[in-house]
Design a protein around this motif. Structure first.
Motif, PDB file in Angstrom:
ATOM      1  N   MET A  80      57.553 -20.205   3.019  1.00 44.75           N
ATOM      2  CA  MET A  80      56.943 -21.517   2.852  1.00 44.75           C
ATOM      3  C   MET A  80      57.398 -22.452   3.971  1.00 44.75           C
ATOM      4  N   ALA A  81      58.672 -22.385   4.338  1.00 50.62           N
ATOM      5  CA  ALA A  81      59.189 -23.221   5.413  1.00 50.62           C
ATOM      6  C   ALA A  81      58.476 -22.902   6.718  1.00 50.62           C
ATOM      7  N   ASP A  82      58.217 -21.630   6.977  1.00 45.28           N
ATOM      8  CA  ASP A  82      57.495 -21.236   8.201  1.00 45.28           C
ATOM      9  C   ASP A  82      56.091 -21.818   8.195  1.00 45.28           C
ATOM     10  N   ASP A  83      55.451 -21.844   7.026  1.00 44.14           N
ATOM     11  CA  ASP A  83      54.103 -22.398   6.921  1.00 44.14           C
ATOM     12  C   ASP A  83      54.075 -23.888   7.229  1.00 44.14           C
ATOM     13  N   TRP A  84      55.158 -24.589   6.872  1.00 39.33           N
ATOM     14  CA  TRP A  84      55.236 -26.042   7.082  1.00 39.33           C
ATOM     15  C   TRP A  84      55.546 -26.393   8.538  1.00 39.33           C
ATOM     16  N   ALA A  85      56.156 -25.455   9.241  1.00 37.92           N
ATOM     17  CA  ALA A  85      56.585 -25.743  10.625  1.00 37.92           C
ATOM     18  C   ALA A  85      55.436 -25.770  11.590  1.00 37.92           C
TER      19      ALA A  85
END
Length: 85
Positions: A80-85
């Motif tokens: 999820m963090a990768d998607d937000w970056a």
């Protein structure tokens, strides 16, 4: 547990006491007993007191068996963090 509650008069409770006790035990739906229209007592299933939030939602029983267990998979958080970056 139950957000649903049934209300009956004291006279009706007196006449149907044993049947109502069985119904409350089977359904888990509490009965509020009134005198002259004012609530005076409440009939609830045995063991209902102190059951806490988990007992109030039996559909979630066993959902988190171990309170120290991580609820969200750390790999999912990273994705999820990768998607937000």
């Amino acid at each position: 547990m139950a957000l649903e509650t049934r209300t009956i008069s004291a006279g009706e409770f007196k006449a149907k006491c044993l049947k109502l006790m069985d119904e409350v035990n089977e359904t888990g739906i509490p009965v509020v007993i009134t005198k002259r229209g004012k609530p005076v007592s409440r009939l609830v299933p045995a063991g209902g007191e102190g059951m806490g939030i988990c007992g109030a939602f039996p559909e979630f029983a066993g959902f988190w068996d171990d309170p120290s267990e991580t609820v969200i998979d750390p790999e999912s958080v990273a994705a999820m963090a990768d998607d937000w970056a």
